[in-house]
Every structure is written in C-alpha cells, then in structure tokens.
Motif scaffolding. Sequence first.
Motif, PDB file in Angstrom:
ATOM      1  N   GLN A   1     -31.292  37.764 -40.388  1.00 25.03           N
ATOM      2  CA  GLN A   1     -31.413  36.777 -41.461  1.00 25.03           C
ATOM      3  C   GLN A   1     -30.565  35.574 -41.083  1.00 25.03           C
ATOM      4  O   GLN A   1     -29.553  35.721 -40.402  1.00 25.03           O
ATOM      5  N   PRO A   2     -30.937  34.359 -41.466  1.00 19.41           N
ATOM      6  CA  PRO A   2     -30.126  33.184 -41.123  1.00 19.41           C
ATOM      7  C   PRO A   2     -28.697  33.327 -41.641  1.00 19.41           C
ATOM      8  O   PRO A   2     -28.463  33.839 -42.729  1.00 19.41           O
ATOM      9  N   GLY A   3     -27.762  32.908 -40.818  1.00 24.33           N
ATOM     10  CA  GLY A   3     -26.360  33.004 -41.202  1.00 24.33           C
ATOM     11  C   GLY A   3     -25.682  34.262 -40.725  1.00 24.33           C
ATOM     12  O   GLY A   3     -24.501  34.486 -41.007  1.00 24.33           O
ATOM     13  N   GLY A   4     -26.392  35.109 -39.966  1.00 22.98           N
ATOM     14  CA  GLY A   4     -25.783  36.307 -39.408  1.00 22.98           C
ATOM     15  C   GLY A   4     -26.293  37.588 -40.011  1.00 22.98           C
ATOM     16  O   GLY A   4     -26.706  37.626 -41.176  1.00 22.98           O
ATOM     17  N   SER A   5     -26.266  38.651 -39.226  1.00 24.62           N
ATOM     18  CA  SER A   5     -26.676  39.983 -39.684  1.00 24.62           C
ATOM     19  C   SER A   5     -25.419  40.812 -39.905  1.00 24.62           C
ATOM     20  O   SER A   5     -24.670  41.066 -38.965  1.00 24.62           O
ATOM     21  N   PHE A   6     -25.198  41.241 -41.138  1.00 26.92           N
ATOM     22  CA  PHE A   6     -23.981  41.978 -41.447  1.00 26.92           C
ATOM     23  C   PHE A   6     -24.209  42.882 -42.647  1.00 26.92           C
ATOM     24  O   PHE A   6     -25.190  42.721 -43.398  1.00 26.92           O
ATOM     25  N   LYS A   7     -23.306  43.823 -42.828  1.00 28.93           N
ATOM     26  CA  LYS A   7     -23.401  44.754 -43.946  1.00 28.93           C
ATOM     27  C   LYS A   7     -23.293  43.997 -45.261  1.00 28.93           C
ATOM     28  O   LYS A   7     -22.590  42.989 -45.371  1.00 28.93           O
ATOM     29  N   SER A   8     -23.972  44.508 -46.268  1.00 30.54           N
ATOM     30  CA  SER A   8     -23.987  43.823 -47.561  1.00 30.54           C
ATOM     31  C   SER A   8     -22.669  43.998 -48.319  1.00 30.54           C
ATOM     32  O   SER A   8     -22.325  43.182 -49.178  1.00 30.54           O
ATOM     33  N   VAL A   9     -21.924  45.062 -47.986  1.00 32.20           N
ATOM     34  CA  VAL A   9     -20.657  45.330 -48.665  1.00 32.20           C
ATOM     35  C   VAL A   9     -19.510  44.868 -47.770  1.00 32.20           C
ATOM     36  O   VAL A   9     -19.434  45.262 -46.598  1.00 32.20           O
ATOM     37  N   PRO A  10     -18.601  44.041 -48.272  1.00 32.36           N
ATOM     38  CA  PRO A  10     -17.490  43.570 -47.437  1.00 32.36           C
ATOM     39  C   PRO A  10     -16.530  44.695 -47.082  1.00 32.36           C
ATOM     40  O   PRO A  10     -16.286  45.603 -47.874  1.00 32.36           O
ATOM     41  N   SER A  11     -15.971  44.618 -45.896  1.00 29.42           N
ATOM     42  CA  SER A  11     -14.953  45.587 -45.487  1.00 29.42           C
ATOM     43  C   SER A  11     -13.599  45.256 -46.101  1.00 29.42           C
ATOM     44  O   SER A  11     -12.771  46.137 -46.301  1.00 29.42           O
ATOM     45  N   ALA A  12     -13.381  43.982 -46.392  1.00 25.42           N
ATOM     46  CA  ALA A  12     -12.134  43.537 -47.025  1.00 25.42           C
ATOM     47  C   ALA A  12     -12.366  42.167 -47.645  1.00 25.42           C
ATOM     48  O   ALA A  12     -13.200  41.386 -47.160  1.00 25.42           O
ATOM     49  N   LEU A  13     -11.631  41.892 -48.725  1.00 30.52           N
ATOM     50  CA  LEU A  13     -11.716  40.603 -49.417  1.00 30.52           C
ATOM     51  C   LEU A  13     -10.318  40.003 -49.536  1.00 30.52           C
ATOM     52  O   LEU A  13      -9.334  40.724 -49.642  1.00 30.52           O
ATOM     53  N   GLN A  14     -10.275  38.680 -49.535  1.00 31.13           N
ATOM     54  CA  GLN A  14      -9.000  37.988 -49.719  1.00 31.13           C
ATOM     55  C   GLN A  14      -9.228  36.669 -50.444  1.00 31.13           C
ATOM     56  O   GLN A  14     -10.184  35.942 -50.145  1.00 31.13           O
ATOM     57  N   ILE A  15      -8.362  36.387 -51.420  1.00 25.03           N
ATOM     58  CA  ILE A  15      -8.393  35.086 -52.090  1.00 25.03           C
ATOM     59  C   ILE A  15      -7.614  34.095 -51.239  1.00 25.03           C
ATOM     60  O   ILE A  15      -6.456  34.325 -50.904  1.00 25.03           O
ATOM     61  N   VAL A  16      -8.264  32.998 -50.889  1.00 25.59           N
ATOM     62  CA  VAL A  16      -7.645  31.975 -50.054  1.00 25.59           C
ATOM     63  C   VAL A  16      -7.526  30.698 -50.868  1.00 25.59           C
ATOM     64  O   VAL A  16      -8.509  30.236 -51.463  1.00 25.59           O
ATOM     65  N   GLN A  17      -6.340  30.127 -50.879  1.00 23.67           N
ATOM     66  CA  GLN A  17      -6.115  28.905 -51.644  1.00 23.67           C
ATOM     67  C   GLN A  17      -5.980  27.720 -50.690  1.00 23.67           C
ATOM     68  O   GLN A  17      -6.829  27.533 -49.840  1.00 23.67           O
TER      69      GLN A  17
END
Length: 273
Positions: free
Chosen positions: A140-156
Amino acid sequence: MLPCTAIALLVSAALVKGDTIHVLVVEDTTICESSFSDQRANALGDGLFIGVTGQNVERRSLLQFNLSQIHSPNLIKSVQLQLFERSGGLDIPVVIGAYRVLQSWSEGNSFHPGGQCAPATSDDASWNYSHVGNEILWQQPGGSFKSVPSALQIVQFGETTYTWTGNGLIEDIAFWKNNPSEHFGWIFVSNSTETRSVKSFASKEFENSDVRPRLIVTLNTKGSSDNSRTTILAVSITLIGIIILALCVLLLLRYRQLQQRNRRSLSENEYPM
C-alpha cells in the motif's frame, strides 16, 4: 589485602555491566508522499521526518538495526528505541507509532540538506515503491507494515530525546531473530493530519553521533546458567579476580621478605661479630 580485594570487586562490577547492549541504526531513510510520476525520498540527509509538512504532504521514516549482538532473544528484559528530536514545525503534540515493516526496502542515495525530499535514486525506497529501481511496489502507498503499532510515543516540540518502549518492540526483535529473512525494521508514522505537524529527528548521518538513532536492549541474565555467554562472562570475571588477588599476595610476600632482610641488616649492624 583489603585494597586488593576492593580492586578485584570493582573490576568485576565493571564487566557485569555487559548485560545492556547499545545497538546503532544501520539503515534509515525518509519516504515522501508523492505521485507515481515523481518518486521522492531523503536517504542521506541528517534528518528523519515524520508527519505532515507545510505543503500538506506526509513524511514517514524507515529504520533498521543490526541485531547481531543479541544472541538470546528470550533473555530480553526491556527495549528502548531512542530518537533525538532536532526541531519541529508547529508546537503541536503528536503521537508517533513504531510499526513493524512487512516488506524489504533499501536506503538509497537521495539527498536533501533540509526537510525537502530529492528525486529518488534506483536504490531508494519511496512512498510508492520499496525498491524504486526494481519497481517493487509497497503493498500500500506509504509502506507495508502491521496495523498495530509496536510502540507509541507522544512527541512535542524542542530538542530532546524521545524513547519508544514496550513489549511490542521485544516481540519484534524476538520475531526477527527467529525469522532473520523477515527483518525489515520499523516505520515511524504520525497520527496527526494537521499541516506543519511534522517532526524532525537526527538520522545516522547526523553530525553528533551521541544522538543518532539507537536501541538499548537490557538482558535478564539472572538464573540463566545454561546460557553460554553468561557462563563465559562469569568465568572471565572470576579468573580476573583470582589473578588480581594472586598478584597482591605475591607483592605482599615480597614486601615481607624485604622487611625481614632489613631487620637482619639492622641486627648485624647493632651487634657486629
């Protein structure tokens, strides 16, 4: 003997710190939203860009690490993935996810000194292609990756180091160690659709090597007597301690011999025959 024992213990303590592994990134690139007729990327720039730019187009970053130092994924206690934010667009907090990539890609030779993207070279990954030269499309455009994130981070906003961590990263590394042919790294995607919410992080080309992307992997070596690396480390530490103590004993014996000789000399001088 006490100072010698202390030295031996200090040496042992320094060597035991080897259960934390620092892994540097080996490939990274920014892929840039574009049409099929205009493939763009930024592989060799000193920044990784994630989010929506002022031109209302999206940037995503791909990173891959060399995991050869990790021999026993079952011993992984924690994983920290660190990126240093150099600057951003607006002061807008965004959530950026690290997703396991499902398709091979390559870092090419495209280069732009800033946040813009350059025309992709044949070795580049782009928004539409995982390998531009071979015209291999992402699923798919923008990269092929798992639908569930392995980790999340709030970036300011501002120059600081952000850390992604969690069981998802541990599971990814374990999966890659067991399936090395599917080790394609992570892609970083922002959840924001707001213009100028893009964030800029230091890439592996960044001048200051201390803030380049890295993994910090902590191993749980306690109770792993069957692990050969742990056994070798323990034996090495013990041998070093024994050698230090043996040298100290030899020095002490030599010191006492010299003392006895000095006493005999003094005695002979005091009571000459």
